[in-house]
Design a protein around this motif. Structure first.
Motif, PDB file in Angstrom:
ATOM      1  N   SER A   1      -7.919  57.858 -25.611  1.00  0.00           N
ATOM      2  CA  SER A   1      -6.783  58.763 -25.666  1.00  0.00           C
ATOM      3  C   SER A   1      -5.757  58.342 -24.624  1.00  0.00           C
ATOM      4  O   SER A   1      -6.095  57.805 -23.576  1.00  0.00           O
ATOM      5  N   SER A   2      -4.507  58.609 -24.910  1.00  0.00           N
ATOM      6  CA  SER A   2      -3.448  58.219 -23.992  1.00  0.00           C
ATOM      7  C   SER A   2      -3.302  59.224 -22.856  1.00  0.00           C
ATOM      8  O   SER A   2      -2.742  58.902 -21.823  1.00  0.00           O
ATOM      9  N   ALA A   3      -3.801  60.439 -23.048  1.00  0.00           N
ATOM     10  CA  ALA A   3      -3.702  61.455 -22.002  1.00  0.00           C
ATOM     11  C   ALA A   3      -4.688  61.136 -20.875  1.00  0.00           C
ATOM     12  O   ALA A   3      -5.793  60.696 -21.137  1.00  0.00           O
ATOM     13  N   PRO A   4      -4.287  61.376 -19.622  1.00  0.00           N
ATOM     14  CA  PRO A   4      -5.167  61.047 -18.505  1.00  0.00           C
ATOM     15  C   PRO A   4      -6.457  61.861 -18.481  1.00  0.00           C
ATOM     16  O   PRO A   4      -7.474  61.389 -18.025  1.00  0.00           O
ATOM     17  N   GLY A   5      -6.445  63.093 -18.960  1.00  0.00           N
ATOM     18  CA  GLY A   5      -7.637  63.930 -18.929  1.00  0.00           C
ATOM     19  C   GLY A   5      -8.366  63.976 -20.251  1.00  0.00           C
ATOM     20  O   GLY A   5      -9.353  64.677 -20.392  1.00  0.00           O
ATOM     21  N   GLY A   6      -7.906  63.235 -21.235  1.00  0.00           N
ATOM     22  CA  GLY A   6      -8.522  63.250 -22.547  1.00  0.00           C
ATOM     23  C   GLY A   6      -7.593  63.868 -23.576  1.00  0.00           C
ATOM     24  O   GLY A   6      -6.411  64.085 -23.329  1.00  0.00           O
ATOM     25  N   SER A   7      -8.166  64.171 -24.726  1.00  0.00           N
ATOM     26  CA  SER A   7      -7.367  64.746 -25.804  1.00  0.00           C
ATOM     27  C   SER A   7      -7.002  66.188 -25.486  1.00  0.00           C
ATOM     28  O   SER A   7      -7.534  66.795 -24.552  1.00  0.00           O
ATOM     29  N   GLN A   8      -6.124  66.731 -26.281  1.00  0.00           N
ATOM     30  CA  GLN A   8      -5.707  68.120 -26.088  1.00  0.00           C
ATOM     31  C   GLN A   8      -6.902  69.057 -26.213  1.00  0.00           C
ATOM     32  O   GLN A   8      -7.040  69.998 -25.442  1.00  0.00           O
ATOM     33  N   ARG A   9      -7.787  68.767 -27.126  1.00  0.00           N
ATOM     34  CA  ARG A   9      -8.978  69.599 -27.324  1.00  0.00           C
ATOM     35  C   ARG A   9      -9.915  69.511 -26.114  1.00  0.00           C
ATOM     36  O   ARG A   9     -10.464  70.507 -25.664  1.00  0.00           O
ATOM     37  N   GLN A  10     -10.106  68.310 -25.592  1.00  0.00           N
ATOM     38  CA  GLN A  10     -10.941  68.141 -24.397  1.00  0.00           C
ATOM     39  C   GLN A  10     -10.370  68.940 -23.226  1.00  0.00           C
ATOM     40  O   GLN A  10     -11.118  69.581 -22.488  1.00  0.00           O
ATOM     41  N   LEU A  11      -9.072  68.878 -23.051  1.00  0.00           N
ATOM     42  CA  LEU A  11      -8.425  69.604 -21.960  1.00  0.00           C
ATOM     43  C   LEU A  11      -8.583  71.112 -22.138  1.00  0.00           C
ATOM     44  O   LEU A  11      -8.876  71.836 -21.183  1.00  0.00           O
TER      45      LEU A  11
ATOM     46  N   ARG B   1     -14.091  68.197 -16.650  1.00  0.00           N
ATOM     47  CA  ARG B   1     -13.731  67.150 -17.619  1.00  0.00           C
ATOM     48  C   ARG B   1     -14.791  67.097 -18.703  1.00  0.00           C
ATOM     49  O   ARG B   1     -15.983  67.008 -18.416  1.00  0.00           O
ATOM     50  N   MET B   2     -14.350  67.107 -19.929  1.00  0.00           N
ATOM     51  CA  MET B   2     -15.244  67.090 -21.080  1.00  0.00           C
ATOM     52  C   MET B   2     -15.304  65.690 -21.673  1.00  0.00           C
ATOM     53  O   MET B   2     -14.312  64.966 -21.683  1.00  0.00           O
ATOM     54  N   SER B   3     -16.485  65.336 -22.193  1.00  0.00           N
ATOM     55  CA  SER B   3     -16.620  64.067 -22.910  1.00  0.00           C
ATOM     56  C   SER B   3     -15.913  64.208 -24.262  1.00  0.00           C
ATOM     57  O   SER B   3     -15.662  65.324 -24.719  1.00  0.00           O
ATOM     58  N   PRO B   4     -15.597  63.105 -24.923  1.00  0.00           N
ATOM     59  CA  PRO B   4     -14.897  63.192 -26.203  1.00  0.00           C
ATOM     60  C   PRO B   4     -15.631  64.011 -27.270  1.00  0.00           C
ATOM     61  O   PRO B   4     -15.006  64.671 -28.090  1.00  0.00           O
ATOM     62  N   ASP B   5     -16.983  64.009 -27.249  1.00  0.00           N
ATOM     63  CA  ASP B   5     -17.722  64.793 -28.233  1.00  0.00           C
ATOM     64  C   ASP B   5     -18.000  66.219 -27.759  1.00  0.00           C
ATOM     65  O   ASP B   5     -18.656  66.983 -28.449  1.00  0.00           O
ATOM     66  N   LEU B   6     -17.490  66.594 -26.587  1.00  0.00           N
ATOM     67  CA  LEU B   6     -17.611  67.929 -25.989  1.00  0.00           C
ATOM     68  C   LEU B   6     -19.051  68.330 -25.683  1.00  0.00           C
ATOM     69  O   LEU B   6     -19.352  69.503 -25.501  1.00  0.00           O
ATOM     70  N   LYS B   7     -19.950  67.363 -25.579  1.00  0.00           N
ATOM     71  CA  LYS B   7     -21.348  67.675 -25.299  1.00  0.00           C
ATOM     72  C   LYS B   7     -21.704  67.503 -23.824  1.00  0.00           C
ATOM     73  O   LYS B   7     -22.809  67.841 -23.418  1.00  0.00           O
ATOM     74  N   LEU B   8     -20.783  66.971 -23.028  1.00  0.00           N
ATOM     75  CA  LEU B   8     -21.032  66.773 -21.608  1.00  0.00           C
ATOM     76  C   LEU B   8     -19.820  67.279 -20.829  1.00  0.00           C
ATOM     77  O   LEU B   8     -18.685  66.893 -21.104  1.00  0.00           O
ATOM     78  N   ALA B   9     -20.090  68.156 -19.872  1.00  0.00           N
ATOM     79  CA  ALA B   9     -19.029  68.689 -19.017  1.00  0.00           C
ATOM     80  C   ALA B   9     -19.297  68.261 -17.587  1.00  0.00           C
ATOM     81  O   ALA B   9     -20.360  68.546 -17.042  1.00  0.00           O
ATOM     82  N   THR B  10     -18.348  67.558 -16.996  1.00  0.00           N
ATOM     83  CA  THR B  10     -18.453  67.187 -15.588  1.00  0.00           C
ATOM     84  C   THR B  10     -17.673  68.232 -14.806  1.00  0.00           C
ATOM     85  O   THR B  10     -16.456  68.327 -14.922  1.00  0.00           O
ATOM     86  N   VAL B  11     -18.396  69.032 -14.028  1.00  0.00           N
ATOM     87  CA  VAL B  11     -17.819  70.149 -13.292  1.00  0.00           C
ATOM     88  C   VAL B  11     -17.587  69.707 -11.852  1.00  0.00           C
ATOM     89  O   VAL B  11     -18.529  69.358 -11.147  1.00  0.00           O
ATOM     90  N   TYR B  12     -16.326  69.709 -11.434  1.00  0.00           N
ATOM     91  CA  TYR B  12     -15.979  69.356 -10.065  1.00  0.00           C
ATOM     92  C   TYR B  12     -15.919  70.644  -9.251  1.00  0.00           C
ATOM     93  O   TYR B  12     -15.215  71.584  -9.625  1.00  0.00           O
ATOM     94  N   VAL B  13     -16.681  70.689  -8.163  1.00  0.00           N
ATOM     95  CA  VAL B  13     -16.756  71.891  -7.334  1.00  0.00           C
ATOM     96  C   VAL B  13     -16.451  71.541  -5.886  1.00  0.00           C
ATOM     97  O   VAL B  13     -16.628  70.402  -5.456  1.00  0.00           O
ATOM     98  N   MET B  14     -16.004  72.556  -5.144  1.00  0.00           N
ATOM     99  CA  MET B  14     -15.756  72.395  -3.725  1.00  0.00           C
ATOM    100  C   MET B  14     -16.041  73.719  -3.037  1.00  0.00           C
ATOM    101  O   MET B  14     -15.410  74.722  -3.347  1.00  0.00           O
ATOM    102  N   PRO B  15     -17.034  73.729  -2.139  1.00  0.00           N
ATOM    103  CA  PRO B  15     -17.268  74.947  -1.359  1.00  0.00           C
ATOM    104  C   PRO B  15     -16.125  75.175  -0.382  1.00  0.00           C
ATOM    105  O   PRO B  15     -15.510  74.213   0.095  1.00  0.00           O
TER     106      PRO B  15
END
Length: 143
Positions: free
Chosen positions: A9-19, A54-68
């Motif tokens: 995808s040309s978008a930096p965070g993925g497709s519109q659906r992923q975002l 951030r979601m993978s293209p198939d939406l089966k993996l979510a990378t959750v960025y956290v900060m205490p």
């Protein structure tokens, strides 16, 4: 030659659906953590922000960025979230309407550290000297 080609995808965070789905998962995770629904000794007393998912293209993996809050005990927080991954996945599945509940992966958000590094760089005397130069004098030197 493979028959299936994945399009980047040309978008930096993925497709519109992923975002969109990533934002829904982010809201769900932030709500779960803010309400204190996760009963873990290591998470008690910590305020945790979820700046991005951030979601993978198939939406089966979510990378959750956290900060205490304050950036303390990041390894302990990540370990506690990993221990409670199954519970969190179920809670996210209840709150976000998807065909499959995404598998959760937790990472420390490094953007705050990067922003601080850039801020320190901008405050160095060499950069301040360059910023204080008059822009009109640069034009006259070019002629």
């Amino acid at each position: 030659m493979p028959r299936h080609h994945q399009k980047k995808s040309s978008a930096p965070g993925g497709s519109q659906r992923q975002l969109r789905v990533g934002e829904q998962v982010r809201h769900a995770m932030a709500e779960i953590l803010a309400q204190g629904n996760v009963h873990d000794v290591d998470l008690e007393g910590h305020i945790i922000t979820v700046p991005e998912v951030r979601m993978s293209p198939d939406l089966k993996l979510a990378t959750v960025y956290v900060m205490p809050l304050g950036g303390r005990d990041t390894e302990v927080i990540i370990a506690a979230l990993e221990r409670n991954k199954k519970f969190l996945r179920g809670e996210v599945a209840r709150r976000v309407n998807l065909k499959f509940a995404p598998d959760l992966r937790f990472r420390v958000d490094e953007r705050f550290d990067e922003a601080e590094r850039i801020e320190k760089l901008l405050r160095t005397p060499a950069v301040q000297k360059d910023l204080e130069q008059d822009p009109d004098s640069d034009r006259e030197e070019e002629r």
